[in-house]
Every structure is written in C-alpha cells, then in structure tokens.
Scaffold this active site. Structure first.
Site, PDB file in Angstrom:
ATOM      1  N   ASP A 352       0.837  -1.184   0.000  1.00 22.01           N
ATOM      2  CA  ASP A 352       0.000   0.000   0.000  1.00 22.01           C
ATOM      3  C   ASP A 352       0.873   1.235   0.000  1.00 22.01           C
ATOM      4  O   ASP A 352       2.005   1.154   0.423  1.00 22.01           O
ATOM      5  CB  ASP A 352      -0.722   0.025   1.349  1.00 22.01           C
ATOM      6  CG  ASP A 352      -2.178  -0.087   1.172  1.00 22.01           C
ATOM      7  OD1 ASP A 352      -2.581  -0.276   0.030  1.00 22.01           O
ATOM      8  OD2 ASP A 352      -2.896   0.008   2.171  1.00 22.01           O
ATOM      9  N   LYS A 484      -6.433  31.794  -0.579  1.00 16.58           N
ATOM     10  CA  LYS A 484      -5.640  30.648  -1.032  1.00 16.58           C
ATOM     11  C   LYS A 484      -6.546  29.727  -1.827  1.00 16.58           C
ATOM     12  O   LYS A 484      -7.777  29.804  -1.701  1.00 16.58           O
ATOM     13  CB  LYS A 484      -5.027  29.924   0.164  1.00 16.58           C
ATOM     14  CG  LYS A 484      -5.953  29.018   0.951  1.00 16.58           C
ATOM     15  CD  LYS A 484      -5.124  28.060   1.799  1.00 16.58           C
ATOM     16  CE  LYS A 484      -5.943  26.895   2.304  1.00 16.58           C
ATOM     17  NZ  LYS A 484      -6.426  27.051   3.667  1.00 16.58           N
ATOM     18  N   ASP A 693      -4.882  -1.980   4.957  1.00 14.85           N
ATOM     19  CA  ASP A 693      -5.456  -1.517   6.212  1.00 14.85           C
ATOM     20  C   ASP A 693      -6.972  -1.494   6.189  1.00 14.85           C
ATOM     21  O   ASP A 693      -7.612  -1.710   7.187  1.00 14.85           O
ATOM     22  CB  ASP A 693      -4.907  -0.128   6.564  1.00 14.85           C
ATOM     23  CG  ASP A 693      -4.931   0.804   5.366  1.00 14.85           C
ATOM     24  OD1 ASP A 693      -5.787   0.607   4.502  1.00 14.85           O
ATOM     25  OD2 ASP A 693      -4.088   1.718   5.304  1.00 14.85           O
ATOM     26  N   ASP A 697      -9.376  -4.102   1.656  1.00 15.95           N
ATOM     27  CA  ASP A 697      -8.159  -4.886   1.418  1.00 15.95           C
ATOM     28  C   ASP A 697      -8.278  -6.326   1.879  1.00 15.95           C
ATOM     29  O   ASP A 697      -7.434  -7.153   1.562  1.00 15.95           O
ATOM     30  CB  ASP A 697      -6.970  -4.257   2.150  1.00 15.95           C
ATOM     31  CG  ASP A 697      -6.602  -2.903   1.593  1.00 15.95           C
ATOM     32  OD1 ASP A 697      -6.804  -2.716   0.381  1.00 15.95           O
ATOM     33  OD2 ASP A 697      -6.134  -2.057   2.362  1.00 15.95           O
TER      34      ASP A 697
END
Lengths: 999, 316
Positions: A352, A484, A693, A697
């Site tokens: 991963d 921003k 995790d 998976d």
C-alpha cells in the site's frame, strides 16, 4: 467447489451496477417503490421473503470435531497410531499366551497413543485461533434502520430492510444497505472502510461518475454518515451489497497452505515413506527368516518408533513460536505461527502507499516565493533542510498561510511536537498550519493580532478560500484580504506579484515562471496551493465596512500574488532503506494504491520502488518525444499502471506485465483489482506478501500468502483477515520480519538435520537384531527418551543460532528447488553422521557386553536363547551362566549405555549443526541456549540412568562412569569429519562436496 | 506496446506433465541420461564416496574395537560378581532341555517304553555328559576332590558320572525307557563366586522343605564334612503337582559340594550336577517341578528365577 467456487470467481470481478445511472423514476418502477411513501408493508414482506434478510451470511465452516480429528490423524500421527495399535495387539497376544505377561507393550502403546493425542491437541490449539473475519464484518453492520413504508417512518431492525425500501439516515448513523440517494442535505459519508479514502465524501442525488464507488448518488452498506442527512432507495441488501461482496469474498477465499506447511508435509512424506518401506521390508525379511508373526509385529513397532521423530513437530512449533515472539518485539505481531516463515520466503511484496510507505499525514514539502522554490523539511524528526526565514516574501506567505485557514490545533497539546499534534480541519489545511507553526511557532499570535472579519470557506466550485482581517499595523489600518486555493484560480485573480519586498506587475515572464513551478511540483505528485493577498484601500473600505461573504461586496481581482505551497504525504524515513534492502534480498516490491498515478509514481520514486535510472514507457516516450505507442516496451523496466487500464487486462496480459517489469506501480486500483494482482503474482510462482489496512483490502490480505495488516490505522476486519499485524504501521518492520523468517528457515533446517541424525542409531539396532540375531542394543522406550527427552531442548536451541552470512543479500528461496528437507540433508543426517553415531552406539554396546562376559563374536546368533525365558543358564564367553533376569538387566544396561552414547555423539552433532558452511571457529559458541541445551540433555540422560526407580519404570540402569566414554572418539570423529567437509566446501565453492552435502 | 501482443513475450511452459510421466522421467530421463536424478558418472561418484566413507568408518570402528580388546583378558572377565551384571546370586539350570525349535519351552515330554519317543532326551543328556566322560578317561588337569580335599590352585575337580546312580546312565537310557526319567540340575557358574554354606541345621531358613531340613539334620549328626554343600530341593510347584510328582531320588548328593567353587574358568572345569530321578511319575500328566538351591548367600525368587529353576515333565 462447484457453485461456491463459481460465486467466488464472480465476486472477484468488478462491481456492475446501474442503480446510480438510471433515473429515479425508472428505478422506482423497477423496484416497485415510491420515493415519497416507500414500499407498502405487503411489498416489503414479499421482497423480504424473496431476497432474505439484509445480513451478512455466515461463511461455511468446518465442524470443530472434524478439525480435531484431522489434527489427530495428520502427519506422523497415522504411523504412530499404527505403532500404538500394534502394541496393543502384541500385548493382547502376550496376555493370552504367556503365563507372566509383560506389560511393556501395553505401556508403550499407551505412551505412543498419548504422544499422538498430545501432539494432536497441541496443533489443534495452534490452528484453532479461528479467523473471525465474518464476526468482524458484522460489527460494521448497523442494528436498526429508519425506513418509510406506506408513508410512515418506522424504525425496524436493519435485517428487515428490503430492496426498494426508502430509508433515511443522518449524521452518526450507519447506512443500512446500498442506497440510491434521492434527497440529501449537506450529506457526507466516511467511505474509508470501503475505498481507503480517509476524508468524508459529499453525497447527493446527482449522478457524477460511471464508477459506482465514485458517483455521488450512492451510499453504501455499513459506511458511516458523518454529516447532514439523506433519504434514498435501497437497491441492494446483505451479501449483494458492496460491503457484503467483500465480506463473502474475504471469508470465502480458500487460503492456500503456507510454504512451511508444504515443506513439513514434504518432509513427513519422506520420513513416512522411509518408515513404511523399512517396516514392510523387515516384516517380510522377518517372515523369510522364520520369525513368528508376533515377533515380526514387535519388530514393526520398533521400526516405526525408531523412524518417526516424535518430538520434531513440537520442536518446529516451538522454534516458530520463539521467532514469533522475537518478531513481536520488533513490531511484527504474527497471528498465524506458520506465517513466521512465509515472510522469509516472500518474493513479492504488494504494498500500500498510504501509511505503510508514507507517514500518512500531509506535509508541506515545497514553497515558492520571491521567484524561487525552497524545499521544506518533511522528515519525521525535522532533520532536513533549512532556508532563509527573513525574506519579506516568506513573511508575507506565512502570514497568509496562518490567516487564511480554518484549521486549529486541538487544545492542550503544547508539549506535543508540532508534527504529532492533532488538528481540527482537513488534511491540507492541517499541513499548512503545522508548517507555519514549525517555522514561526506563533500562529495563534498572528491570528490574534489580525482578527478575522469575514470569511468565504473553501468549496469545490470556487476552489478558493478567502478571509478578511484587521491589519496588525494599526497605523496603516487597511483591511487585509488573504486568499488561497487552486493556483490557476489564484493567479487569475492577481495582477501583481510580490518579489523580494516589492510588487511587480504580473507579466508573461512571471506567469511562465509560475507555470514551470506549478508543473514541476504537480509532476512530483504534490498538491499545490496558491496564496495571494491584497490590502483593501481605505477610501473604498473604511474602518467598520461590513463585508458580506454571501453576496460579495469587495474586489476579487487585481490581487497580489505571493507564493505557492505544495504538499505531499511524505515517505517514512526508514522506507527507502527498507526498499533497498528488499531489492538486495531479491524481493520485488510492487506498489498498489488507490492514489493518482502521478502521486503514486512520485512516492515510488522517492522510496526507490522505481529506481532513479529506470524509466516507464511514458518516460521514454517523453524523452524521445515520440508517442507512447511507438515505444518498445522491452526497453522499459518500470511501469505505472492505472486501474482503469488494468480493468481491461486479460490474465495473460497481467502475467506478462508482472513478469516483464521489475518495478511496478498500480494506481487507482479497486479492492478486486488488488486481489487480481495478488493472484497474478501467485500464478507466477511467487510467494506474495500484501499490506493493507482497509476493509476493502481484506480479500487481498486473505488471498496473499501472508497478509500484513496495519496495527494503528488498520480496520478490525483487515487485522482479522491478515496473518500478521505491523504494530507500528512501518514498512521497515516487514524487512525485519523477512530477515527473521529467513533465519528461522535456515535454523529449522539445522534443527531438523540434528533431530533426524539420531534416527539412524535408533533404526540400526533393530536391523542388527533382526538380521544378525544379536540381543537388542536399543529398546523402544530408550528411543522415545531420545526423541521426546534429550533431543528436544538442543534442537530448539538451534532456533537461537545467529545467521552464518548476510541472509538479506541472497535471493528468496525458491519453493520448488530449495526444500526444507532435501536429499542432501537426508544424505548427511542419515547416510553420514547417522552412521557414525550408530557406530558409537554399537561400540558402547559391544564394550559393555564384552566387559560383562559376552565377547562381540559370541553375540551373533544368540538372540533366541537370550530372549528365551526358559533358558535360565545361558553361558557367556567365560563360561559363566546367566539367568534370564540377569542377562535382561545386562541388555537394559546396554540400552541405557547406547542411549547415553547417542547423547554424547549428539553433543558434537549439535555443534556441527550450528553451521552449514562456516567453521565452528568462525561461528563461535555464542549461542547460550545451545550451551544450556548440551548441559540439559546430559543432565536428563544422567537422571534417567541414575535416578532410583527408572530401572523399574523405564528399564534404565545406572552405568559405570567408564561406560560414558566409548562414544567420545566417535563424537570427535564427527567434529573432525564435518569440519573437514566444510573446509573443503569453503575452499572449493560449487564443487562436488557442496553439491552433494550442502543442505 | 503497439501491435505486438504482449503475450508473445510470455514464455509458455507447455502442458504440465502428468504425475506418472514425471515419475517416469525421474526414474529415467532420456534427455539428460539421468537415472533417478543422477547421471552414470554422478552415481559412480556418490557410490565411490560412500564406499570410501563407510570403509573409513568401519576401519575406525574396528580400530577402536581392537584397542578395546587389548584391555580384555580372555580368561578372566573384566567385571565379576557384584561389579558385573551377572550378580552374586546364581540360578539353576536343568538338562535335558527341549530342542532348539521350542526354545521357549521348559517341558520334558516323552513316551516311555520300547516304542517310546524318548531318544531326543537321552541323546541330549549323553551329549551334555560327554565332557565329563572324556575327562574321566583322559585324566588331565583335574584332580579328584572330596569334602576334605579341595582342589589345588589352577586345577579342576573331577566329577564322576558313575556316581549318578544305577538308572541315570547312558546305558539305562537315563531311565526314560523305563519310565523313571532322570533330570540333571546344575548351579549356574559365576566367575569367582563362593557359596556360603549353612554351618549347622539351625541356620537353615524357615521356608526350606521339611524333608530337606530333616536330611540336613541327619547329615549334621552323621558326616559333618558333608555339610559343606549347596543344598537342592525339588518339589511340585502347586499342591496338585506335589501329589502327582511321586518320589524323587537325588544322586550323587542332595546338592552341590562346595569344593567345586569358585569357578575360575580353569580348563576342564566340570560343573557339579545332581541327578533327579522321578521314581513314580504318573502317566499322561504334566507336572510342574521347581528346584531350589539353598545356601546362606543364595536367595530364591520364583518370578526372577533366582536360586531356582522351573521345568515341566510329562510322561506318556
């Protein structure tokens, strides 16, 4: 297999759904529901009856008693059972024929049976840490759901939700099924368990993407609603939901046998074949020689007991346990013992990105101001580069960064290092906040001095964020607008640029410089954010001017561009080193991530998964300035493969990719694809380790030879599906695990070589007994004392042996050619050292017999008279006459002495087994447990011989001190022989000696 | 990757061989001329290696054994009596023993009379007594000993088989033909072992059979030198056997004269025997006989056959 197998294959394919594509009206028509009033109760009932409950169905499990039986009859157990039953038969015959039945065979039968049962229970216990994958999935499932039926809101059990039901959810709820959203109010879900995306995802009624996992109008079973509320129509329930499919897949995947289990199987097969072959041959020979069949049965028992290394499986288990403990102390928690070694044989690691390779926190990595880019420090311990912090450009940038942000540190964290502090706010804002705090350590002060007047938060349509502040310079008194956002948006708003303390017009030259930097940083896979500001003129915006964020009443053009910050989830410090070690160790590291290819590639490059010199097809194309299709793929070593492309790959194509490229990154992959990649590697013959995790998976973790879950960020489901848990989430820990795994494989070889050696001196006495009619030199009880007594601790102590060379510099073992027990090991243990040991035993036996009156030559052919109870006056070489009891006592003393001489020769056998190539003098005797082992076995041997009572119970008699010594010359012989062998081997690498004896 | 099919890069492994095929290839691989995974040269090398290795090992073993045998005396056992596992408590032996094919049997079974099948037992006894007769006639190395005349050092006492009585002789077929069979009992030889005889009838243990007790008393009052004897008693093992056993006569003595001991492996040593003659054995019934030796340093244990011997006799 059959249907179940097909189902699994089906599940491995990509999810095909159209529930999100079609219009709500069409969907309602198809499901027979109404988006306002929901299903009628009758319909709900009907649908429920048709589709079953909305729950995850439990996987098929083997009954416990069957598992237990398997353990009771697997491996050597069958042979030992046969031995035990033969014992009972022999006892029964003895009881029915002899006047004074000896209970020996009864005891032996009981001992053998108990050995089998104890070993069986032991391995059952080991195996029985059943995976609770399904249970862990069930914990994710909500208990209750709010549905609308016949226009009424009802709270029902989540199980009773039917397809077509209209459900409502609000923040804090778990989604009760896969739902097509019809209405939503600022609804956000946490999809992290499904997709690994850690940020809450906005959801609404609009269809935005073909991919069901990415479209906005679907919410999935068991995910969490974190914000807002929604109403939607259930389109899938239970096992058919996205989560259900993963659960069924994860619990239904047949996990292959671990490499070490295969090795042990292979070895048991060898030993069993030898035992059966010898047993049957001798049985036939015994008949030909005219033995009574009862005698033949007794021989058979002896052969079986001598051939089976009874204590070996326990030894292997203990060795693995010791290593597992050692690994746990290095942050690798091993759940399945056999996985200890699997990691050592691993040839491919599918890794991963997030968390394992990277620090799992966004960090500002580059800043651009005053016309130049500087690198920010991204290391975990702030040991990286520094830059000039006094320039006006920098100060302006920092001020904007500090002000134009909604992120805050959680309170009461003054003592925590800045980088480890928890932040309220999204990941990029947190990164900026930390960067500012690190550089100025006065974020709060800046914010306090420049009070915020007005704010427009970030949203995805504007792609910018604005806030207006009171100026800290009271004399100046102009309001300060800071902004921003996406760099191109920011640049559009600006007309000047701030360079080295002066404002310059934003000309083409400046724009080009900006574009270059933006491209470069983007190419590094970094998320780039632009900053600009503007001091609002006093005349237009006097003190007390009311700024309106909803209906903008201030200027948003002609602003002053200040700089850029780019951020990335930086790699962990130890990872590049660990990846390099893996490469050196011949392990291929493949990156499989859900991230964008550019980010993935950048991280892959920075940790060395893609090495600096290798190029992808695209790189070559860019370098040669030709289209990608014209590049010969043969020239590329590395590949970055997008999940969308992978979807169209045939298995052959995938195999090709996996074979051809040595450096591969898979980006934007789905859970199913991760599984396919793992299977592809396994088809290639690789032993695959997978890290993961998320819940998504878990199928890949289960399919892998060794699944590695993350201890900190990992979900419970992934930890259940995995064989190993990395307690510190650090890729570098895997490397430690690999090292330990390889070491234990080497050491198990040594341990087995040691244990098997004593089989020959155990078998030969029976052969001599049958073929040459000598009184039995070694009994079954003494054999058991060796196998289950003296040999155990020394064999285990070899697990502590340090490596002979750098085991991380060789290729991973090939499961096909590099066996745990190979013919060379057998040849050494059985053919060579074993025979030296047997000579020692027989020499001791002849010595004691001769010293007591039976010279060696006289013993041959003596067996029948010797073993006859009827003969009370058997004459020896000196004319003395021995009663049955006296000569039996002599025989048992010989058994004891033979046993002790095996212990003596096992001393040096243990010492030579310490190394396979190195000299003892190179390796040293630093292994403390091994020294203890030698003392321990000697102590046990002495105890068995001298303790009062063992003569009655075990037929072990005290020896004269001098009878310990006959074996010594042979022990020295072993040492000298093996040291010379290893010397020749080292002098002549690859020579005949190595080819024939290096195991 | 243009128009090249990527699969073409993939080197196919071809169809997998079946299990039987791979076994066949293992046994004889015609491509590499390998038999069981090795070529001829390879086999030769490993064979030569093992031949050398085992020769070396055998040599080492033989060498060690030779060195060890240098420490042994072939006349005197290295360990004796208490030091040896033979111990200091001799057992008894009986002759004739059943043929070797019935090595586990202690049954003396025969049919008496002219047409009887007693020949094996007579032959066995004759064979056993042969050394006694040859020695008697050759007259070397042994001396005639008596209770007051122990043997000189290095000499063995003669044992005169003629003393075994009228019936227990070869000429009389040891009584087997006549249905009055003789069985010889002997005390196990233990190198250097000396009996500690009872000096008076008061010393004899309680469990000694009454007839032997009274016999010893008679001897004590009569010829006192004859007390220097390891006494022998033979009885039926059970009450039933005791009834059936009938009369037993002991010749030449009711025991083993102590002057024959210690046994020192002197050439020509003859172990003293006692001939039991069963005078009135019932036909067709097996009788369990147990003989026990009596002296101060002999203990008797039926289970361990210490100081005793067991046999069955059945006459038809």
């Amino acid at each position: 297999m059959g249907k179940k197998g097909q189902d699994i294959e089906e599940l491995k394919k990509e999810l095909e759904l159209d529930g999100h594509k079609i219009s709500i009206e069409e969907l309602c028509k198809r499901l027979g529901t109404n988006p306002k009033t929901g299903l009628t109760k009758a319909q709900a009932r009907e649908n429920f009856d048709r589709d079953g409950p909305n729950a995850l169905s439990p996987g098929k499990t083997t009954p416990e008693w069957l598992k237990f039986l398997k353990n009771l009859f697997g491996g050597f157990s069958l042979l030992l059972w046969i031995g035990s039953i033969l014992c009972f038969i022999a006892y029964y015959i003895e009881v029915s024929t002899a006047e004074v039945p000896l209970a020996d065979h009864l005891y032996l039968g009981i001992v053998l049976a108990s050995v089998v049962i104890v070993t069986g229970c032991f391995s059952y216990y080991q195996e029985n840490k059943t995976s609770r994958i399904m249970e862990s999935f069930r914990n994710l499932v909500p208990q209750y759901a709010l549905v609308v039926r016949e226009g009424h809101r009802l709270t029902i059990k989540a199980e009773e939700v039917a397809i077509g039901d209209v459900v409502e959810c609000q923040s804090g709820d778990r989604i009760p099924a896969d739902v097509r959203i019809t209405e939503a109010r600022s609804f956000k879900v946490d999809n992290s368990s499904l997709t690994g995306e850690s940020e809450p995802q906005p959801r609404g009624p609009e269809y935005t993407n073909e991919n069901p996992l990415e479209t906005r109008n679907l919410a999935f079973f068991s995910t969490n609603a974190v914000e807002g509320a929604m109403r939607g129509i259930v389109i899938n329930i239970g096992d058919n939901t996205v989560m259900g499919r993963i659960a069924v897949l994860a619990s239904g995947l047949e996990t292959g046998v671990t490499p070490i289990a295969k090795e042990i199987d292979h070895f048991i097969r060898i030993i069993t074949s030898v035992a059966v072959f010898l047993g049957i041959t001798l049985f036939i020979i015994a008949f030909i020689l005219g033995y009574h069949w009862v005698d033949a049965v007794v021989f058979l028992i002896g052969i079986i007991v001598a051939n089976v290394p009874e204590g070996l499986l326990a030894t292997v288990t203990v060795c693995l346990t010791l290593t597992a403990k050692r690994m746990a102390s290095k942050n690798c928690l091993v759940k399945n013992l056999e996985a200890v070694e699997t990691l050592g044989s691993t040839s491919t690691i599918c890794c991963d990105k997030t968390g394992t390779l990277t620090q799992n926190r966004m960090t500002v990595s580059h800043m651009w101001f005053d016309g130049s880019a500087v690198k920010a420090d991204t290391t975990e311990d702030q040991s990286g580069v520094q830059f000039d912090r006094s320039s006006p450009g920098w100060r302006a940038l920092v001020r904007i960064a500090a002000l134009c942000s909604r992120a805050e540190f959680r309170p009461l964290q003054q003592d925590v290092p800045v980088l480890k502090r928890e932040v309220i706010g999204d990941a990029s804002e947190a990164a900026i906040l930390k960067c500012v705090e690190l550089c100025t350590s006065q974020t709060d002060a800046i914010r306090w001095r420049n009070r915020k007047i007005c704010e427009i938060p970030f949203n995805s349509t504007n792609k910018f964020q604005i806030s207006i502040h009171e100026n800290e310079d009271r004399i100046d008194g102009r309001y300060h607008l800071v902004m921003k956002g996406a760099p191109e948006r920011i640049l559009d708003c600006c007309s000047t640029i701030y360079v080295n303390g002066e404002e310059r017009p934003l000309d083409n030259e400046a724009k080009e410089a900006f574009d270059d930097v933006y491209m470069e940083l983007g190419g590094l896979g970094e998320r780039v954010i632009g900053f600009c500001d503007f001091y609002l003129p006093r005349d237009k915006y006097p003190r007390g001017y009311i700024f309106n964020p909803d209906d903008i009443n201030f200027q948003l053009t002609g602003l002053r561009f200040v700089g850029l910050m780019s951020m990335i989830d930086p790699p962990r410090a130890a990872v590049p080193d660990a990846v390099a070690k893996c490469r050196l160790a011949g392990i291929k590291v493949i990156m499989v991530t859900g991230d964008h290819p550019i980010t993935a590639k950048a991280i892959a490059k920075s940790v060395g998964i893609i090495s600096e010199v290798s190029e992808t097809v695209e790189d070559i194309a860019a370098r040669l300035n030709i289209p990608v299709s014209e590049v010969n793929p043969e020239f590329a070593k590395a590949a970055v493969i997008h999940g969308n492309d992978l979807r169209d790959y045939t298995p052959e194509r995938l195999d090709y990719v996996l074979r051809h490229y040595s450096e591969i990154v898979f980006a934007r992959t789905s859970p199913q694809q991760k599984l396919i990649i793992v299977e592809g590697c396994q088809r290639k013959g690789d032993i695959v380790a997978v890290t993961g995790d998320g819940v998504n998976d878990s199928p890949a973790l289960k399919q892998a030879d060794i699944g590695v879950a993350m201890g900190i960020i990992g979900s419970d489901v992934s930890k259940e599906a995995a064989d190993m848990v990395l307690l510190d989430d650090n890729f570098a820990s895997i490397v430690t695990g690999v090292e330990e795994g390889r070491l234990i494989f080497d050491n198990l070889k040594k341990s087995i070589a040691y244990t098997l050696t004593s089989n020959i001196p155990e078998i030969l006495p029976f052969l001599m007994f049958i073929l040459f009619d000598i009184p039995l030199p070694l009994g079954t009880v003494t054999i058991l004392c060796i196998d289950l007594g003296t040999d155990l601790v020394p064999a285990i102590s070899l697990a502590y042996e340090k490596p002979e060379s750098d085991i991380m510099k060789r290729k991973p073992r090939s499961p096909i050619t590099d066996k745990l027990v190979n013919e060379r090991l057998i040849s050494m243990a059985y053919g060579q050292i074993g025979f030296i040991q047997a000579s020692a035993g027989f020499f001791t036996y002849f010595t004691i017999m001769a010293e007591n009156g039976f010279l060696s030559g006289y013993l041959f052919g003596l067996r029948r008279a010797w073993d006859s109870r009827a003969i009370n006056d058997l004459e020896d070489s000196y004319g003395q006459e021995w009663t049955y009891d006296a000569r039996k006592e002599l025989e048992y003393t010989c058994h004891t002495a033979y046993f002790i001489s095996i212990v003596v020769v096992q001393w040096t056998d243990l010492i030579i087994c310490k190394t396979r190539r190195n000299s003892l003098f190179q390796q040293g005797m630093g292994n403390q447990p091994l020294k203890f082992g030698i003392f321990f076995e000697t102590f046990v041997a002495a105890f068995l011989s001298y303790c009062p009572g063992t003569d009655k119970g075990l037929r072990m008699y005290p020896l004269k001190l001098s009878w310990w010594f006959p074996a010594l010359p042979f022990a020295i012989f072993i040492l000298v022989y093996d040291e010379s062998r290893k010397l020749i081997m080292r002098r002549n690498p690859g020579g005949w000696v190595e080819r024939e004896t290096y195991y | 990757m243009a128009d090249k099919k990527p699969e073409e890069f993939f080197v196919g492994s071809g169809p997998k061989p079946t299990k039987w095929q791979s076994v066949k290839t293992f046994i004889w691989n015609s491509e590499t001329s390998e038999f069981m995974g090795r070529t001829g040269v390879n086999w030769a090398k490993i064979t030569i290696f093992y031949v050398i290795f085992y020769t070396l090992l055998a040599g080492f073993f033989a060498g060690m054994l030779m060195i060890f045998y240098q420490t042994l005396d072939f006349k005197i056992p290295k360990w004796q009596n208490k030091d040896s596992l033979i111990g200091t408590n001799p057992g008894l032996g009986f002759r004739p023993m059943p043929p070797e094919a019935q090595v586990d049997s202690t049954l003396i079974q025969f049919k008496h009379g002219i047409k009887g099948d007693w020949q094996y037992w007579v032959h066995s006894l004759t064979e056993f007594l042969e050394p006694y007769e040859t020695l008697t006639s050759s007259g070397q190395e042994f001396t005639n000993c008596d209770f007051d005349k122990p043997p000189q050092e290095g000499k063995a006492c003669n044992f005169n088989v003629e003393l075994l009585g009228d019936h227990c002789t070869k000429e009389n077929n040891f009584g087997y033909e006549l249905g009055k069979p003789c069985v010889l009992i002997k005390l196990n030889k233990i190198f250097g072992w000396r009996p500690e005889v009872y000096n008076s009838s008061a010393e004899v243990p309680e469990d000694m059979p009454a007839d032997l007790k009274s016999y010893i008393k008679d001897i004590e009052t009569g010829n006192k030198t004859h007390m220097n004897m390891v006494w022998l008693s033979c009885e039926g093992e059970t009450a039933n056997d005791k009834e059936k056993i009938g009369t037993i006569t002991y010749t030449p003595f009711r025991g083993f004269p102590a002057y024959y001991y210690p046994y020192l492996n002197v050439p020509g040593y003859l172990t003293p025997v006692v001939a039991l003659q069963f005078g009135s054995l019932q036909n067709g019934q097996a009788v369990n006989v147990e003989c026990k030796a009596w002296a101060n340093n002999i203990s008797r244990d039926r289970q361990r056959r210490l100081g005793s011997v067991h046999f069955e006799i059945r006459m038809d």
